[in-house]
Design a protein around this motif. Sequence first.
Motif, PDB file in Angstrom:
ATOM      1  N   PHE A  16       8.589   7.116   7.654  1.00 11.48           N
ATOM      2  CA  PHE A  16       7.666   7.634   8.347  1.00 11.48           C
ATOM      3  C   PHE A  16       7.494   6.882   9.463  1.00 11.48           C
ATOM      4  O   PHE A  16       6.729   6.016   9.784  1.00 11.48           O
ATOM      5  CB  PHE A  16       6.198   7.272   7.453  1.00 11.48           C
ATOM      6  CG  PHE A  16       5.930   8.043   6.244  1.00 11.48           C
ATOM      7  CD1 PHE A  16       6.077   9.337   6.228  1.00 11.48           C
ATOM      8  CD2 PHE A  16       5.783   7.138   5.082  1.00 11.48           C
ATOM      9  CE1 PHE A  16       5.972   9.768   4.646  1.00 11.48           C
ATOM     10  CE2 PHE A  16       5.586   7.614   3.856  1.00 11.48           C
ATOM     11  CZ  PHE A  16       5.739   8.903   3.509  1.00 11.48           C
ATOM     12  N   HIS A  17       8.449   7.350  10.377  1.00  2.92           N
ATOM     13  CA  HIS A  17       8.640   6.741  11.488  1.00  2.92           C
ATOM     14  C   HIS A  17       7.337   6.481  12.616  1.00  2.92           C
ATOM     15  O   HIS A  17       7.271   5.780  13.436  1.00  2.92           O
ATOM     16  CB  HIS A  17       9.843   7.192  12.464  1.00  2.92           C
ATOM     17  CG  HIS A  17      11.034   7.072  11.919  1.00  2.92           C
ATOM     18  ND1 HIS A  17      11.820   5.893  11.788  1.00  2.92           N
ATOM     19  CD2 HIS A  17      12.058   7.706  10.970  1.00  2.92           C
ATOM     20  CE1 HIS A  17      12.899   5.887  11.181  1.00  2.92           C
ATOM     21  NE2 HIS A  17      12.980   7.165  10.671  1.00  2.92           N
ATOM     22  N   ASN A  18       6.520   7.603  12.522  1.00  2.00           N
ATOM     23  CA  ASN A  18       5.354   7.734  13.553  1.00  2.00           C
ATOM     24  C   ASN A  18       3.945   7.270  12.975  1.00  2.00           C
ATOM     25  O   ASN A  18       2.867   7.317  13.428  1.00  2.00           O
ATOM     26  CB  ASN A  18       5.226   8.852  13.797  1.00  2.00           C
ATOM     27  CG  ASN A  18       6.618   9.246  15.004  1.00  2.00           C
ATOM     28  OD1 ASN A  18       6.683   8.808  16.114  1.00  2.00           O
ATOM     29  ND2 ASN A  18       7.343  10.106  14.452  1.00  2.00           N
ATOM     30  N   LEU A  19       4.097   6.981  11.555  1.00  2.00           N
ATOM     31  CA  LEU A  19       2.969   6.713  10.775  1.00  2.00           C
ATOM     32  C   LEU A  19       2.116   5.518  11.118  1.00  2.00           C
ATOM     33  O   LEU A  19       2.948   4.411  11.039  1.00  2.00           O
ATOM     34  CB  LEU A  19       3.078   6.676   9.351  1.00  2.00           C
ATOM     35  CG  LEU A  19       1.985   6.563   8.335  1.00  2.00           C
ATOM     36  CD1 LEU A  19       1.132   8.057   8.292  1.00  2.00           C
ATOM     37  CD2 LEU A  19       2.202   6.500   6.844  1.00  2.00           C
ATOM     38  N   THR A  20       0.859   5.519  11.595  1.00  2.00           N
ATOM     39  CA  THR A  20       0.284   4.306  12.083  1.00  2.00           C
ATOM     40  C   THR A  20      -1.087   4.013  11.323  1.00  2.00           C
ATOM     41  O   THR A  20      -1.397   2.558  11.383  1.00  2.00           O
ATOM     42  CB  THR A  20      -0.358   4.545  13.588  1.00  2.00           C
ATOM     43  OG1 THR A  20      -1.262   5.585  13.756  1.00  2.00           O
ATOM     44  CG2 THR A  20       0.883   4.632  14.517  1.00  2.00           C
ATOM     45  N   GLN A  21      -1.431   4.972  10.486  1.00  2.00           N
ATOM     46  CA  GLN A  21      -2.718   4.520   9.406  1.00  2.00           C
ATOM     47  C   GLN A  21      -2.216   5.218   8.143  1.00  2.00           C
ATOM     48  O   GLN A  21      -1.916   6.335   7.895  1.00  2.00           O
ATOM     49  CB  GLN A  21      -3.945   5.269  10.206  1.00  2.00           C
ATOM     50  CG  GLN A  21      -5.143   5.133   9.378  1.00  2.00           C
ATOM     51  CD  GLN A  21      -6.293   5.440  10.013  1.00  2.00           C
ATOM     52  OE1 GLN A  21      -6.408   5.550  11.106  1.00  2.00           O
ATOM     53  NE2 GLN A  21      -7.185   6.092   9.328  1.00  2.00           N
TER      54      GLN A  21
ATOM     55  N   GLN B 112      -0.079   0.537  11.594  1.00  2.00           N
ATOM     56  CA  GLN B 112      -0.823  -0.350  12.128  1.00  2.00           C
ATOM     57  C   GLN B 112      -2.099  -0.902  11.337  1.00  2.00           C
ATOM     58  O   GLN B 112      -2.721  -1.849  11.354  1.00  2.00           O
ATOM     59  CB  GLN B 112      -1.234   0.263  13.843  1.00  2.00           C
ATOM     60  CG  GLN B 112      -0.280   0.223  14.769  1.00  2.00           C
ATOM     61  CD  GLN B 112      -0.733   0.845  15.964  1.00  2.00           C
ATOM     62  OE1 GLN B 112      -1.683   0.826  16.170  1.00  2.00           O
ATOM     63  NE2 GLN B 112       0.451   1.272  16.802  1.00  2.00           N
ATOM     64  N   ASN B 113      -2.480   0.256  10.632  1.00  2.00           N
ATOM     65  CA  ASN B 113      -3.856   0.174  10.029  1.00  2.00           C
ATOM     66  C   ASN B 113      -3.663   0.680   8.566  1.00  2.00           C
ATOM     67  O   ASN B 113      -2.959   1.615   8.297  1.00  2.00           O
ATOM     68  CB  ASN B 113      -5.081   0.876  10.563  1.00  2.00           C
ATOM     69  CG  ASN B 113      -5.328   0.658  11.963  1.00  2.00           C
ATOM     70  OD1 ASN B 113      -5.587  -0.627  12.289  1.00  2.00           O
ATOM     71  ND2 ASN B 113      -4.698   1.565  12.850  1.00  2.00           N
TER      72      ASN B 113
ATOM     73  N   SER C  31       3.931  -4.857  13.441  1.00  2.00           N
ATOM     74  CA  SER C  31       2.857  -3.746  13.793  1.00  2.00           C
ATOM     75  C   SER C  31       1.727  -3.965  13.003  1.00  2.00           C
ATOM     76  O   SER C  31       0.484  -3.306  13.683  1.00  2.00           O
ATOM     77  CB  SER C  31       3.527  -2.435  13.910  1.00  2.00           C
ATOM     78  OG  SER C  31       3.779  -2.212  12.190  1.00  2.00           O
ATOM     79  N   LEU C  32       1.534  -4.263  11.623  1.00  2.00           N
ATOM     80  CA  LEU C  32       0.488  -4.019  11.214  1.00  2.00           C
ATOM     81  C   LEU C  32      -0.897  -5.050  11.978  1.00  2.00           C
ATOM     82  O   LEU C  32      -0.444  -6.301  12.011  1.00  2.00           O
ATOM     83  CB  LEU C  32       0.385  -4.549   9.650  1.00  2.00           C
ATOM     84  CG  LEU C  32      -0.704  -4.412   8.570  1.00  2.00           C
ATOM     85  CD1 LEU C  32      -0.809  -2.869   8.612  1.00  2.00           C
ATOM     86  CD2 LEU C  32      -0.496  -4.911   7.470  1.00  2.00           C
ATOM     87  N   ILE C  33      -1.822  -4.215  12.210  1.00  2.00           N
ATOM     88  CA  ILE C  33      -2.764  -5.078  12.918  1.00  2.00           C
ATOM     89  C   ILE C  33      -4.153  -5.274  11.884  1.00  2.00           C
ATOM     90  O   ILE C  33      -4.785  -6.248  12.085  1.00  2.00           O
ATOM     91  CB  ILE C  33      -3.313  -4.433  14.113  1.00  2.00           C
ATOM     92  CG1 ILE C  33      -2.410  -4.235  15.081  1.00  2.00           C
ATOM     93  CG2 ILE C  33      -4.619  -4.858  14.781  1.00  2.00           C
ATOM     94  CD1 ILE C  33      -2.468  -3.259  16.132  1.00  2.00           C
ATOM     95  N   THR C  34      -4.473  -4.086  11.096  1.00  2.00           N
ATOM     96  CA  THR C  34      -5.890  -4.445  10.288  1.00  2.00           C
ATOM     97  C   THR C  34      -5.382  -4.309   9.173  1.00  2.00           C
ATOM     98  O   THR C  34      -4.506  -3.343   8.623  1.00  2.00           O
ATOM     99  CB  THR C  34      -6.974  -3.673  10.885  1.00  2.00           C
ATOM    100  OG1 THR C  34      -6.598  -2.008  10.537  1.00  2.00           O
ATOM    101  CG2 THR C  34      -7.445  -3.698  12.106  1.00  2.00           C
ATOM    102  N   CYS C  35      -5.898  -4.690   7.891  1.00  2.00           N
ATOM    103  CA  CYS C  35      -5.693  -4.537   6.543  1.00  2.00           C
ATOM    104  C   CYS C  35      -7.099  -4.720   5.757  1.00  2.00           C
ATOM    105  O   CYS C  35      -7.850  -5.767   5.940  1.00  2.00           O
ATOM    106  CB  CYS C  35      -4.710  -5.578   5.705  1.00  2.00           C
ATOM    107  SG  CYS C  35      -4.480  -5.120   4.062  1.00  2.00           S
ATOM    108  N   THR C  36      -7.438  -3.641   5.084  1.00  2.00           N
ATOM    109  CA  THR C  36      -8.674  -3.545   4.390  1.00  2.00           C
ATOM    110  C   THR C  36      -8.276  -3.406   2.884  1.00  2.00           C
ATOM    111  O   THR C  36      -7.861  -2.434   2.489  1.00  2.00           O
ATOM    112  CB  THR C  36      -9.684  -2.679   4.643  1.00  2.00           C
ATOM    113  OG1 THR C  36      -9.943  -2.701   6.186  1.00  2.00           O
ATOM    114  CG2 THR C  36     -10.846  -2.661   3.968  1.00  2.00           C
ATOM    115  N   ILE C  37      -8.687  -4.132   1.973  1.00  2.00           N
ATOM    116  CA  ILE C  37      -8.672  -4.192   0.586  1.00  2.00           C
ATOM    117  C   ILE C  37     -10.013  -3.835  -0.009  1.00  2.00           C
ATOM    118  O   ILE C  37     -10.882  -4.847  -0.151  1.00  2.00           O
ATOM    119  CB  ILE C  37      -7.859  -5.321  -0.119  1.00  2.00           C
ATOM    120  CG1 ILE C  37      -6.531  -5.666   0.473  1.00  2.00           C
ATOM    121  CG2 ILE C  37      -7.872  -5.352  -1.445  1.00  2.00           C
ATOM    122  CD1 ILE C  37      -5.903  -6.946   0.059  1.00  2.00           C
ATOM    123  N   HIS C  38     -10.295  -2.685  -0.776  1.00  2.00           N
ATOM    124  CA  HIS C  38     -11.439  -2.130  -1.263  1.00  2.00           C
ATOM    125  C   HIS C  38     -11.337  -2.465  -2.896  1.00  2.00           C
ATOM    126  O   HIS C  38     -10.191  -2.215  -3.395  1.00  2.00           O
ATOM    127  CB  HIS C  38     -11.640  -0.689  -1.184  1.00  2.00           C
ATOM    128  CG  HIS C  38     -11.595  -0.466   0.304  1.00  2.00           C
ATOM    129  ND1 HIS C  38     -12.776  -0.045   1.160  1.00  2.00           N
ATOM    130  CD2 HIS C  38     -10.423  -0.010   1.190  1.00  2.00           C
ATOM    131  CE1 HIS C  38     -12.504   0.168   2.231  1.00  2.00           C
ATOM    132  NE2 HIS C  38     -11.280   0.315   2.425  1.00  2.00           N
TER     133      HIS C  38
END
Length: 277
Positions: A156-161, A182-183, A215-222
């Motif tokens: 996924f070359h363009n996947l950001t979320q 990124q997210n 590139s990863l800026i935010t990570c949320t673990i639910h």
Amino acid sequence: MSRRRISTAAPAVDNISSLPEVILCHILSFLPTKEAVATSVLSKRWTNLWHSVDTINFTDIQIHRSKSNYTFNESVYSVLVSRDAAAAGGSHLISSFCLKISYSNHRLAHLSLPNIIKWINLVVQRKLKHLSVDMWNEIENKVNQPQCRYEEVTIFHNLTQLKLYDGFNLAPQVLQQCPKLQNLDLYRYESVENEEDDQENWVEPGFVPQCLLSSLITCTIHDLSDLPSDFLLAKYILRNAKILQTMTICSYGEPSEIERKLLSCPKASATCRLLVS
């Protein structure tokens, strides 16, 4: 002799249809794709408008038998093919692709997996940025995670979320396919008791996905559980995500205890904030 009443009311004006196409497409992007396609019967202006909507959203889909599974698969393929056919030699961009499907049994889910992989490979060629795939098994009351080989899925070359449901043990392999992510949102739905044996065998991979390095800026673990594997994954991300700005942990456990365990973990990003709730 009766007199006819002459109506002086102004004719109805279709203000919505007079809006620019870009605004109409933005409005349609908030609808499930089935409803967006249905607007094609409103008037000539709306006939092909849905082809230009940059989101594909099939949510709240319930599959109970083979016939409904076949019908749904054909519907998705029809949408994808129609969009490309309407692009006059090109292809309409797809920025977001969302699937949320409830299956009545494992067999139907496994039968669907090859089609889902093909859909993902098709939409990723349309500059996909946001992907969400949620497969739910009604009988076992948990997310169904059929096994697949990730080499079958394109990068996924363009996947950001990305939203990954119940894929804690597969997260590194999935992230390996998303070099510009990124997210990231990780969700746990499965029963901790049923998955404990498998999850405790989680082994840290011998590689680091490119997105963690650049590139990863935010990570949320639910719904973080008390399983050691959950903390190992969180620590793995903290230790390798070089530009991570925020890691958010949502858990039913004691926030102070979770925070204590993770604050002691080395962080690749000196500016990363840890939020626990």
